[in-house]
Write an enzyme that holds these catalytic residues in place. Structure first.
Site, PDB file in Angstrom:
ATOM      1  N   ASP A 185     -12.822   1.954   6.292  1.00 46.76           N
ATOM      2  CA  ASP A 185     -12.838   0.679   7.034  1.00 46.76           C
ATOM      3  C   ASP A 185     -11.565   0.498   7.855  1.00 46.76           C
ATOM      4  O   ASP A 185     -10.457   0.587   7.330  1.00 46.76           O
ATOM      5  CB  ASP A 185     -12.994  -0.488   6.053  1.00 46.76           C
ATOM      6  CG  ASP A 185     -14.364  -0.479   5.408  1.00 46.76           C
ATOM      7  OD1 ASP A 185     -15.254  -1.148   5.925  1.00 46.76           O
ATOM      8  OD2 ASP A 185     -14.532   0.241   4.399  1.00 46.76           O
ATOM      9  N   ASP A 189      -5.468   2.507   7.883  1.00 48.69           N
ATOM     10  CA  ASP A 189      -5.133   1.348   8.727  1.00 48.69           C
ATOM     11  C   ASP A 189      -4.494   0.194   7.982  1.00 48.69           C
ATOM     12  O   ASP A 189      -4.046  -0.768   8.604  1.00 48.69           O
ATOM     13  CB  ASP A 189      -6.408   0.810   9.392  1.00 48.69           C
ATOM     14  CG  ASP A 189      -7.293   0.100   8.387  1.00 48.69           C
ATOM     15  OD1 ASP A 189      -7.663   0.754   7.374  1.00 48.69           O
ATOM     16  OD2 ASP A 189      -7.584  -1.094   8.569  1.00 48.69           O
ATOM     17  N   ASP A 227      -9.236   7.354   5.493  1.00 47.38           N
ATOM     18  CA  ASP A 227      -9.711   6.045   5.037  1.00 47.38           C
ATOM     19  C   ASP A 227     -10.985   5.734   5.836  1.00 47.38           C
ATOM     20  O   ASP A 227     -11.309   6.442   6.804  1.00 47.38           O
ATOM     21  CB  ASP A 227      -8.607   5.008   5.303  1.00 47.38           C
ATOM     22  CG  ASP A 227      -9.086   3.588   5.085  1.00 47.38           C
ATOM     23  OD1 ASP A 227      -9.605   3.300   3.990  1.00 47.38           O
ATOM     24  OD2 ASP A 227      -8.951   2.761   6.017  1.00 47.38           O
TER      25      ASP A 227
HETATM   26 MG   LIG Z   1      -9.011   0.640   5.800  1.00 46.32          MG
END
Ligand SMILES: [Mg+2]
Length: 267
Positions: free
Chosen positions: A29, A205, A27
């Protein structure tokens, strides 16, 4: 420098693995780039970009980004590096050979949706609308007290069109057409060269990464949650710097003159 790296004593640190036998999915961000007030200002630190390029080479090209951002945004963040990518949570995807596939969406309905979200945001300073291929996101990072209102509005829009899926992330609510997610994007890559036959590794995240963790776990792969919070991931690193540091150490620990990068480095 090893600042920000999770404690070596952490029992949840991912295991050592061979890049040449692993398919890496990351991923962006909150995973490679720190989350900042304005999503347009987020960037992958230069050291991490250098690590990504080395990882791509060490893994024989089996490195893909799997993000909620559009492919165009991801390319801008990676420049000059070009990688296989899945954008908008899998609504669009560019494979190892550069072929791009996009979910076909009703453009009139998409335009109407973007305009509805725009007009909601326009009367509430600080909210940001982000139009993406097949989706629209409403960021409330700068007006967290409006989070419940934003979610209520997006939920109402979602209920008005059965083709839409509401995706909730950190200080953002997004409406996307269809139900493709990161699990499906990773599965698509895993059916293709050079990912096929390798053990998948996925780090993320946010809530939208949980589908990816579940898919990777089901394939016997390695799932890594970056940051705090409940997760189906089996392993954990503290923050983007910890992930970049862990990947850099993984590459540094490889025996020199071995692995698929050797061929490219000759001659
Ligand atoms: Mg993310």
């Amino acid at each position: 420098m090893h600042t920000g790296i999770a404690s070596p004593a952490s029992p949840t640190l991912p295991p050592a693995l061979l890049p040449s036998e692993t398919a890496f999915f990351l991923d962006v961000d909150g995973t490679l780039a720190e989350i900042v007030a304005d999503p347009a200002q987020a960037c992958i630190p230069p050291d991490a970009l250098t690590t990504l390029k080395a990882l791509r080479d060490a893994a024989g090209g089996a490195l893909a980004l799997v993000s909620g951002r559009s492919i165009a945004q991801l390319d801008a963040m990676l420049h000059p590096l070009v990688l296989p990518v899945a954008g908008v949570h899998g609504l669009e995807r560019r494979d190892f050979d550069g072929r791009v596939s996009r979910m076909v969406v009703d453009t009139a309905a998409h335009r109407r949706l973007v305009s509805a979200v725009d007009s909601f945001a326009s009367t509430r300073p600080g909210l940001q609308t982000e139009e993406k291929p097949g989706s629209v996101a409403l960021h409330f990072r700068n007006r967290p007290e409006l989070g419940a209102d934003c979610l209520h509005f997006m939920n109402t829009e979602c209920n008005g069109d059965s083709r839409l899926t509401l995706v909730q992330g950190k200080m953002v609510a997004e409406l996307k057409f269809g139900s493709r997610d990161k699990r499906q994007a990773i599965a698509d890559f895993m059916n293709e060269h050079p990912f096929r036959g390798r053990r998948p590794f996925f780090a993320g995240d946010d809530v939208t990464d949980e589908a990816g963790f579940a898919g990777v776990n089901a394939l016997g792969g390695i799932s890594v949650k970056v940051g705090s919070g409940d997760s189906a991931a089996h392993f954990r690193l503290a923050d983007p710097a910890a992930l970049a540091g862990w990947l850099a150490r993984l590459l540094a620990s490889r025996a020199p003159a071995r692995g698929p990068a050797g061929e490219q480095e000759r001659g």
